[in-house]
Design a protein around this motif. Structure first.
Motif, PDB file in Angstrom:
ATOM      1  N   ALA A   3      37.385  -1.155 -42.401  1.00 43.02           N
ATOM      2  CA  ALA A   3      37.702  -0.353 -41.215  1.00 43.02           C
ATOM      3  C   ALA A   3      38.567  -1.134 -40.244  1.00 43.02           C
ATOM      4  N   SER A   6      42.205  -0.470 -41.186  1.00 42.99           N
ATOM      5  CA  SER A   6      42.713   0.888 -41.387  1.00 42.99           C
ATOM      6  C   SER A   6      43.713   1.231 -40.299  1.00 42.99           C
ATOM      7  N   ARG A   7      44.697   2.038 -40.637  1.00 41.95           N
ATOM      8  CA  ARG A   7      45.697   2.485 -39.679  1.00 41.95           C
ATOM      9  C   ARG A   7      45.288   3.851 -39.169  1.00 41.95           C
ATOM     10  N   VAL A   8      45.450   4.056 -37.883  1.00 41.90           N
ATOM     11  CA  VAL A   8      45.064   5.319 -37.276  1.00 41.90           C
ATOM     12  C   VAL A   8      46.289   5.934 -36.605  1.00 41.90           C
ATOM     13  N   THR A  15      42.175  12.465 -34.306  1.00 42.47           N
ATOM     14  CA  THR A  15      42.572  11.196 -34.914  1.00 42.47           C
ATOM     15  C   THR A  15      42.395  11.337 -36.417  1.00 42.47           C
ATOM     16  N   GLU A  16      43.450  10.997 -37.177  1.00 43.72           N
ATOM     17  CA  GLU A  16      43.335  11.068 -38.629  1.00 43.72           C
ATOM     18  C   GLU A  16      43.755   9.735 -39.236  1.00 43.72           C
ATOM     19  N   LYS A  17      43.067   9.355 -40.300  1.00 39.78           N
ATOM     20  CA  LYS A  17      43.372   8.090 -40.967  1.00 39.78           C
ATOM     21  C   LYS A  17      44.551   8.274 -41.908  1.00 39.78           C
TER      22      LYS A  17
END
Length: 137
Positions: A3, A6-8, A15-17
């Motif tokens: 986590a 991870s890029r957000v 908010t989507e990954k």
């Protein structure tokens, strides 16, 4: 730990990954990568990695520069570059008259437009990163 990396992406309402992005790795590159001859009989340079495909607007390229005893290399930078000396020694000078005997651990910034002369009494190996497309040195 995943986590943490991870890029957000933020949209107006949520908010989507984004998909994970893999790192690139070249083990023991300082000893294993052999840059090709680029100038004279003694100047070698080769990009190990470039961000050109992922970031074509502002690519950076990184690799190794090796100079062996012989003809000095005079190079005028058309991009910004940084180098760290990793082996051997260089004599590095610019048009202002500044001259440095570069040794392992020394770090240099060569701004766009700088005209630099590299010489060595034995050999020198440096790792660089430049704001340019792959192979555009």
């Amino acid at each position: 730990m995943g986590a943490l990396f991870s890029r957000v992406s933020k949209t107006s309402s949520s908010t989507e990954k984004m998909a994970p992005v893999a790192l690139k790795y070249y083990g023991q590159a300082q000893s294993n990568y052999k840059p090709p001859l680029i100038a004279n009989e003694n100047a070698y340079l080769g990009d190990v990695f470039s961000s050109e495909k992922e970031n074509p607007e502002k690519p950076i390229s990184a690799g190794f520069y090796r100079l062996e005893k012989g003809t000095p290399l005079v190079y005028e930078y058309t991009y910004d570059e940084m180098k760290i000396i990793v082996e051997g020694e260089f004599n590095i000078s610019d048009e202002t008259g500044q001259t440095v005997k570069a040794k392992p651990g020394d770090v240099f910034y060569f701004p766009k437009g700088a005209k630099i002369t590299f010489t060595t009494e034995t050999y020198g190996l440096a790792f660089y990163t430049g704001q340019r497309k792959q192979g555009a040195a």
